[in-house]
Design a protein around this motif. Structure first.
Motif, PDB file in Angstrom:
ATOM      1  N   MET A 244       1.033  -1.334   0.194  1.00  0.00           N
ATOM      2  CA  MET A 244       0.083  -0.136   0.145  1.00  0.00           C
ATOM      3  C   MET A 244       0.916   1.221   0.316  1.00  0.00           C
ATOM      4  O   MET A 244       0.557   2.053  -0.596  1.00  0.00           O
ATOM      5  N   PHE A 245       1.702   0.735   0.231  1.00  0.00           N
ATOM      6  CA  PHE A 245       2.869   2.422   0.834  1.00  0.00           C
ATOM      7  C   PHE A 245       3.753   2.357  -0.235  1.00  0.00           C
ATOM      8  O   PHE A 245       4.838   1.322  -0.485  1.00  0.00           O
ATOM      9  N   ASP A 246       4.364   3.731  -0.389  1.00  0.00           N
ATOM     10  CA  ASP A 246       5.009   3.777  -1.789  1.00  0.00           C
ATOM     11  C   ASP A 246       6.481   4.918  -0.286  1.00  0.00           C
ATOM     12  O   ASP A 246       6.368   5.115  -0.004  1.00  0.00           O
ATOM     13  N   GLU A 247       7.309   5.000  -1.600  1.00  0.00           N
ATOM     14  CA  GLU A 247       8.922   4.984  -0.984  1.00  0.00           C
ATOM     15  C   GLU A 247       9.087   7.440  -1.076  1.00  0.00           C
ATOM     16  O   GLU A 247      10.065   7.617  -0.905  1.00  0.00           O
ATOM     17  N   HIS A 248       7.482   7.640  -1.854  1.00  0.00           N
ATOM     18  CA  HIS A 248       7.738   8.793  -2.472  1.00  0.00           C
ATOM     19  C   HIS A 248       7.461   9.939  -1.257  1.00  0.00           C
ATOM     20  O   HIS A 248       7.462  10.863  -1.488  1.00  0.00           O
ATOM     21  N   SER A 249       6.596   9.597  -0.026  1.00  0.00           N
ATOM     22  CA  SER A 249       6.292  10.723   0.109  1.00  0.00           C
ATOM     23  C   SER A 249       5.882   9.661   2.067  1.00  0.00           C
ATOM     24  O   SER A 249       6.145   8.763   1.609  1.00  0.00           O
ATOM     25  N   PRO A 250       5.619  10.598   3.187  1.00  0.00           N
ATOM     26  CA  PRO A 250       5.673   9.932   4.183  1.00  0.00           C
ATOM     27  C   PRO A 250       4.387   8.961   4.499  1.00  0.00           C
ATOM     28  O   PRO A 250       3.180   8.819   3.750  1.00  0.00           O
ATOM     29  N   ILE A 251       4.513   8.088   5.406  1.00  0.00           N
ATOM     30  CA  ILE A 251       3.092   6.976   4.984  1.00  0.00           C
ATOM     31  C   ILE A 251       1.985   7.665   5.960  1.00  0.00           C
ATOM     32  O   ILE A 251       0.911   7.488   5.238  1.00  0.00           O
ATOM     33  N   TYR A 252       2.414   8.734   6.870  1.00  0.00           N
ATOM     34  CA  TYR A 252       1.635   9.653   7.811  1.00  0.00           C
ATOM     35  C   TYR A 252       0.073   9.810   6.449  1.00  0.00           C
ATOM     36  O   TYR A 252      -0.887  10.396   6.501  1.00  0.00           O
ATOM     37  N   ARG A 253       0.931  10.810   5.216  1.00  0.00           N
ATOM     38  CA  ARG A 253       0.894  11.868   4.393  1.00  0.00           C
ATOM     39  C   ARG A 253      -0.282  10.619   3.654  1.00  0.00           C
ATOM     40  O   ARG A 253      -1.158  10.609   2.999  1.00  0.00           O
ATOM     41  N   GLN A 254       0.478   9.137   3.083  1.00  0.00           N
ATOM     42  CA  GLN A 254      -0.421   8.131   2.213  1.00  0.00           C
ATOM     43  C   GLN A 254      -1.372   8.108   3.350  1.00  0.00           C
ATOM     44  O   GLN A 254      -2.535   7.320   2.294  1.00  0.00           O
ATOM     45  N   ILE A 255      -1.706   7.733   4.458  1.00  0.00           N
ATOM     46  CA  ILE A 255      -3.094   7.213   4.818  1.00  0.00           C
ATOM     47  C   ILE A 255      -4.186   8.225   5.003  1.00  0.00           C
ATOM     48  O   ILE A 255      -5.144   8.148   5.188  1.00  0.00           O
TER      49      ILE A 255
ATOM     50  N   ASP B 113      -4.212  11.006   2.761  1.00  0.00           N
ATOM     51  CA  ASP B 113      -4.878  10.632   1.162  1.00  0.00           C
ATOM     52  C   ASP B 113      -5.291   9.639   1.367  1.00  0.00           C
ATOM     53  O   ASP B 113      -6.283   9.790   0.284  1.00  0.00           O
ATOM     54  N   ALA B 114      -4.923   8.553   1.749  1.00  0.00           N
ATOM     55  CA  ALA B 114      -6.211   7.121   0.922  1.00  0.00           C
ATOM     56  C   ALA B 114      -7.440   7.217   1.701  1.00  0.00           C
ATOM     57  O   ALA B 114      -8.611   7.097   1.126  1.00  0.00           O
ATOM     58  N   ILE B 115      -7.630   8.099   2.720  1.00  0.00           N
ATOM     59  CA  ILE B 115      -9.359   8.541   4.186  1.00  0.00           C
ATOM     60  C   ILE B 115      -9.265   9.129   3.268  1.00  0.00           C
ATOM     61  O   ILE B 115     -10.979   9.290   2.456  1.00  0.00           O
TER      62      ILE B 115
ATOM     63  N   ALA C 294     -17.079   5.657  -0.369  1.00  0.00           N
ATOM     64  CA  ALA C 294     -16.184   4.388   0.250  1.00  0.00           C
ATOM     65  C   ALA C 294     -16.691   4.504   2.419  1.00  0.00           C
ATOM     66  O   ALA C 294     -16.876   3.440   2.761  1.00  0.00           O
ATOM     67  N   LEU C 295     -16.036   5.617   2.405  1.00  0.00           N
ATOM     68  CA  LEU C 295     -16.099   5.761   3.342  1.00  0.00           C
ATOM     69  C   LEU C 295     -17.708   7.148   3.824  1.00  0.00           C
ATOM     70  O   LEU C 295     -17.516   8.062   2.815  1.00  0.00           O
ATOM     71  N   ARG C 296     -18.342   6.725   4.316  1.00  0.00           N
ATOM     72  CA  ARG C 296     -19.644   7.930   5.130  1.00  0.00           C
ATOM     73  C   ARG C 296     -19.800   8.138   5.759  1.00  0.00           C
ATOM     74  O   ARG C 296     -18.946   8.243   6.717  1.00  0.00           O
ATOM     75  N   GLU C 297     -20.328   9.567   5.274  1.00  0.00           N
ATOM     76  CA  GLU C 297     -20.746  10.595   6.903  1.00  0.00           C
ATOM     77  C   GLU C 297     -20.772   9.793   8.057  1.00  0.00           C
ATOM     78  O   GLU C 297     -21.345   9.245   7.936  1.00  0.00           O
TER      79      GLU C 297
ATOM     80  N   ALA D 146      -1.314  10.782  10.666  1.00  0.00           N
ATOM     81  CA  ALA D 146      -2.792  11.025   9.952  1.00  0.00           C
ATOM     82  C   ALA D 146      -3.928  11.490  10.452  1.00  0.00           C
ATOM     83  O   ALA D 146      -4.473  12.611  10.020  1.00  0.00           O
ATOM     84  N   PHE D 147      -4.450  11.097  11.302  1.00  0.00           N
ATOM     85  CA  PHE D 147      -6.004  11.021  12.119  1.00  0.00           C
ATOM     86  C   PHE D 147      -5.745  12.441  12.578  1.00  0.00           C
ATOM     87  O   PHE D 147      -6.807  13.190  12.702  1.00  0.00           O
ATOM     88  N   GLN D 148      -4.976  12.864  12.932  1.00  0.00           N
ATOM     89  CA  GLN D 148      -4.917  14.105  13.902  1.00  0.00           C
ATOM     90  C   GLN D 148      -4.823  15.437  12.399  1.00  0.00           C
ATOM     91  O   GLN D 148      -5.329  15.789  13.098  1.00  0.00           O
ATOM     92  N   ASP D 149      -3.969  15.264  11.828  1.00  0.00           N
ATOM     93  CA  ASP D 149      -3.900  15.708  10.775  1.00  0.00           C
ATOM     94  C   ASP D 149      -5.501  15.893  10.277  1.00  0.00           C
ATOM     95  O   ASP D 149      -5.746  16.845   9.391  1.00  0.00           O
ATOM     96  N   LEU D 150      -5.965  14.557   9.673  1.00  0.00           N
ATOM     97  CA  LEU D 150      -7.629  15.148   8.933  1.00  0.00           C
ATOM     98  C   LEU D 150      -8.605  15.348  10.488  1.00  0.00           C
ATOM     99  O   LEU D 150      -9.131  15.614   9.553  1.00  0.00           O
ATOM    100  N   VAL D 151      -8.379  15.490  11.601  1.00  0.00           N
ATOM    101  CA  VAL D 151      -8.977  15.785  12.575  1.00  0.00           C
ATOM    102  C   VAL D 151      -9.161  17.239  11.485  1.00  0.00           C
ATOM    103  O   VAL D 151      -9.819  18.413  11.786  1.00  0.00           O
TER     104      VAL D 151
END
Length: 123
Positions: A1-12, A14-16, A24-27, A51-56
């Protein structure tokens, strides 16, 4: 799932975001906990928490004390607005500038877009 091009937390994050944007994820839907996410993807829980804190902070997720993280009720709308603004600034604005520079009228651009909308073939 993760690549080496950006930090994993950003990839998480971005996926969310992508899952919220696609529906796919509803309100108000609960997402996996930090520990569940970390165990499922075999990552450090602190990485998932970042990642979760950034999204919050962005208003995509919200916390329910004692229950976990949930998709914010207006997250999809907010993400669409952000993508729309970025589409215009990154795609449309440079296209208009380029069209003007090479002598293509905006009427021709609009006609081409309408042709593509109506199923016309690419020239």
């Amino acid at each position: 799932m993760f690549d080496e091009h950006s930090p994993i937390y950003r990839q998480i994050a971005d996926a969310i975001r992508a899952d919220v944007l696609s529906g796919a994820l509803r309100e108000d839907e609960q997402i996996m906990s930090t520990n569940q996410y970390a165990a499922h993807y075999r990552i450090n829980p602190a990485t998932a928490a970042k990642a979760f804190q950034d999204l919050v902070d962005e208003g995509v997720l919200y916390k329910r004390r004692g229950l976990g993280m949930f998709v914010h009720p207006r997250a999809r709308e907010k993400l669409r607005d952000q993508h729309r603004a970025r589409f215009f600034s990154d795609v449309v604005d440079p296209m208009v500038t380029e069209a003007r520079a090479i002598g293509v009228s905006l009427d021709d651009v609009i006609a081409r877009v309408a042709e593509l909308r109506d199923g016309g073939e690419h020239r």
